[in-house]
Design an enzyme around this catalytic site. Structure first.
Site, PDB file in Angstrom:
ATOM      1  N   TYR A   1      11.176   0.315  -7.454  1.00  0.00           N
ATOM      2  CA  TYR A   1      10.154  -0.629  -7.011  1.00  0.00           C
ATOM      3  C   TYR A   1      10.683  -1.486  -5.862  1.00  0.00           C
ATOM      4  CZ  TYR A   1       6.061  -3.661  -7.618  1.00  0.00           C
ATOM      5  OH  TYR A   1       4.895  -4.350  -7.436  1.00  0.00           O
TER       6      TYR A   1
ATOM      7  N   CYS B   1       0.856  -9.821  -4.471  1.00  0.00           N
ATOM      8  CA  CYS B   1       1.722  -8.736  -4.958  1.00  0.00           C
ATOM      9  C   CYS B   1       2.805  -8.390  -3.956  1.00  0.00           C
ATOM     10  CB  CYS B   1       0.906  -7.487  -5.269  1.00  0.00           C
ATOM     11  SG  CYS B   1      -0.164  -7.728  -6.673  1.00  0.00           S
ATOM     12  N   HIS B   2       2.406  -8.095  -2.736  1.00  0.00           N
ATOM     13  CA  HIS B   2       3.397  -7.670  -1.747  1.00  0.00           C
ATOM     14  C   HIS B   2       3.217  -8.397  -0.423  1.00  0.00           C
ATOM     15  CE1 HIS B   2       2.747  -4.434  -4.679  1.00  0.00           C
ATOM     16  NE2 HIS B   2       4.041  -4.486  -4.749  1.00  0.00           N
ATOM     17  N   GLY B   3       2.459  -9.524  -0.457  1.00  0.00           N
ATOM     18  CA  GLY B   3       2.399 -10.405   0.702  1.00  0.00           C
ATOM     19  C   GLY B   3       1.603  -9.923   1.892  1.00  0.00           C
TER      20      GLY B   3
END
Lengths: 175, 421
Positions: B296, A139-141
């Site tokens: 986001y 998702c965000h590493g």
């Protein structure tokens, strides 16, 4: 004099009425707010027993506990060594490997990234395990090592270790 | 008849009877009949009406969808598929609702751009702007809650990521998250309450829209020249002029949204949401709806959990204080030679942030997101106050009527329109 004491009486009545009213309103709101917390039956679904006798060295399984995935991994010798030899100053959330396991070869983790709650990759043999050979959250590493500790990326903490115990050599009770 | 003593304002006795007891007839006459609109208003001024109509459409289509929807983790996905396949015109209701949400945001973004470019947020309309930002916030919350309801993969993981934002708050975060979810993870309790809140929030929005409209009617609408109404000569009545103009806008909008509903109903949808929710598998890419993507992108541009969450909410919160950050007295950017271009760049930047917010946060995209983040906050905190001080604005027209006589460039209507009065 009489007027003055009358004013004090009014002030007192006004203040006490408002106070009682505010307390009453707060007491009235409380059950509504409290009703949004997990219900008794949700809390009761607390434990899961897992038979780990079929897991080979280097394999992982995912089981469900309180609706969350729990990773159970039988670590290889290399992975254990890797986890034990890390310099504590390299860690974002320093924790010794011995404090995270009950038996060296068994690593039990809540498989929920501590950043925003995705399930990290690394359970399947074909998954990317990240730069530290543990887990990688797509998702965000965020990268986790072979002890499930955060090494790189936005996650603030290590993968959580759930409360668990070995009922015997092959059965783990989570919760 | 007791009516003898009652004033006779209208020919129709029924209207008189109502008016004497509840002056609602004269209220509507004043607010929607004789309401003076600046006569130089262009089609940007139709987006408020468009947004209101879309809100009503969303509420109506939502109520009918709710008649066939089941808010339970085991049944939600299937009940949505049943709406699509078996319920009479269910597919139409759902596509109106899902695309309506996207178009609602398009309209509201244009409405906000209008407000920013022509300085509608400035004195004396600051409260109006604040109410508008509230509506925008409520819309974001409502759309997020609604996106959870089909219980597909994006629904589930979107809900997981967004509710986890709250766990970034120090000390109370974890408890707050559990309280919001009603469970340790997104579960049935979560779906149930999200449905309840998704149903009620649009009515709250409707109420705030009422205040928003009432507030703008106190001092009257702004206009492309950004100057005050000086005489009756500067205005036209809402009825019939603006009503007709807004009706044309609604017709054009109807054609556009119909084209999408009938020919590309999933253009703005995520394919992964047609896979039922699976709590053990996260999709490779979690993408928000495009209309929330700029925020986001800001969240992901910061390599720290609390920092990212704080800046994301800060990006929305900063909108509330825009009227006090802007130091220029001139409203319309048409007369602000410098700020105009910074403003344009802000819009482009917001769009770019949204674009990278839909892509993986790595390499060049991450760099772009960081540059965009700096400009976003820099625009509000540095450029807006400073340009207001150093900029020399162009000469404003003396009145709205003068815009036509002097051939002001920003005039959207030909000068002949002036002959109406």
């Amino acid at each position: 004099m009489a007027e003055n004491s009358n004013n004090k009486r009014r002030d007192f009545l006004q203040l006490s009425t408002v106070t009682i009213g505010a307390v009453g309103t707060a007491a009235f709101i409380w059950p509504f707010l409290k009703s949004m917390n997990p219900a008794e039956d949700t809390i009761a679904l607390g434990t899961t027993e897992v038979d780990v006798s079929q897991i080979e060295e280097g394999q992982s399984i995912t089981v469900k506990w309180r609706g969350k995935p729990v990773f159970i991994r039988k670590r290889t010798k290399d992975e254990i060594d890797e986890a034990k030899t890390v310099n504590m100053s390299d860690l974002k959330d320093p924790e010794e490997d011995v404090d995270r396991v009950k038996k060296d070869e068994w690593l039990v983790l809540v498989g929920v990234c501590t950043h925003l709650g995705c399930v990290p990759l690394g359970q399947k043999l074909t998954d990317s395990k990240g730069e530290y050979n543990g887990w990688y959250c797509p998702c965000h590493g965020s990268h986790y090592d072979t002890s499930g500790r955060i090494r790189k990326g936005p996650a603030p903490e290590n993968l959580a270790v759930p409360p668990y115990s070995f009922l015997n050599d092959t059965i783990i009770k989570i919760g | 008849m007791s009516g003898n003593s009652e004033p006779r304002k209208y020919k129709n006795p029924v209207l008189n009877w109502i008016e004497f007891r509840l002056p609602i007839i004269s209220y509507f006459e004043k607010e929607y009949g004789d309401y003076p609109m600046p006569k130089n208003c262009n089609y940007f001024w139709s987006f408020g009406a468009l947004a209101t109509i879309t809100l009503v459409t969303m509420i109506v289509s939502g109520i009918f969808l709710a008649m066939n929807y089941t808010p339970h983790t085991e049944m939600a996905f299937d009940s949505v598929e049943r709406i699509m396949r078996d319920v009479n015109y269910g597919w139409l209701l759902r596509y109106i609702h899902s695309n309506g949400a996207a178009f609602f945001f398009i309209i509201v973004y244009i409405h906000i751009v209008r407000g920013m470019y022509y300085g509608s947020y400035k004195y004396p309309r600051e409260l109006n702007w604040i109410l508008g930002v509230f509506i925008y916030l409520l819309m974001m919350a409502t759309s997020f809650l609604g996106y959870t309801l089909p219980w597909g993969q994006m629904s589930y993981w979107g809900a997981t990521v967004i509710t986890n934002l709250f766990s970034a708050i120090p000390f109370i975060g974890e408890g707050l998250k559990t309280w919001l979810l009603g469970d340790y993870t997104v579960g049935n309790a979560t779906l149930n309450r999200f449905f309840a809140l998704h149903y009620v929030l649009p009515f709250v929005i409707f109420g705030v829209v009422g205040l928003h409209v009432a507030a703008v009617h106190v001092h009257g609408s702004n206009n492309p020249a950004g100057i005050d109404i000086r005489s009756k000569n500067d205005t036209v009545n809402f009825f019939p002029y603006m009503l007709i103009k807004d009706t044309i806008a609604v017709c054009v909008f109807g054609v556009l949204i119909s084209a999408v509903i009938f020919f590309g109903p999933n253009l703005m949808a995520e394919v992964d949401n047609y896979i039922p929710a699976d709590p053990l598998v996260t999709p490779a890419h979690i993408v928000p709806n495009w209309y929330l993507a700029p925020f986001y992108a800001i969240l992901r541009a910061v390599p720290d959990k609390l920092g990212g969450v704080a800046l994301m909410f800060g990006a929305i919160a900063i909108l509330f204080v825009l009227p006090w950050l802007d130091t220029s007295k001139v409203r319309s950017c048409n007369f602000r030679p410098m700020y105009k271009w910074f403003m344009m760049l802000f819009f482009v930047n917001f769009f770019v942030l949204g674009y990278v917010g839909m892509l993986p946060a790595e390499g060049l995209y991450l760099l772009i997101a960081r540059v965009g983040l700096v400009y976003y906050f820099g625009f509000f905190l540095i450029i807006t106050p400073f340009v207001g001080w150093i900029e020399k604005p162009k000469t404003l027209p003396a009145s709205i009527s003068d815009v036509y006589l002097g051939g002001g460039k920003e005039s959207p209507l030909p000068a002949s329109q002036n002959e109406i009065h």
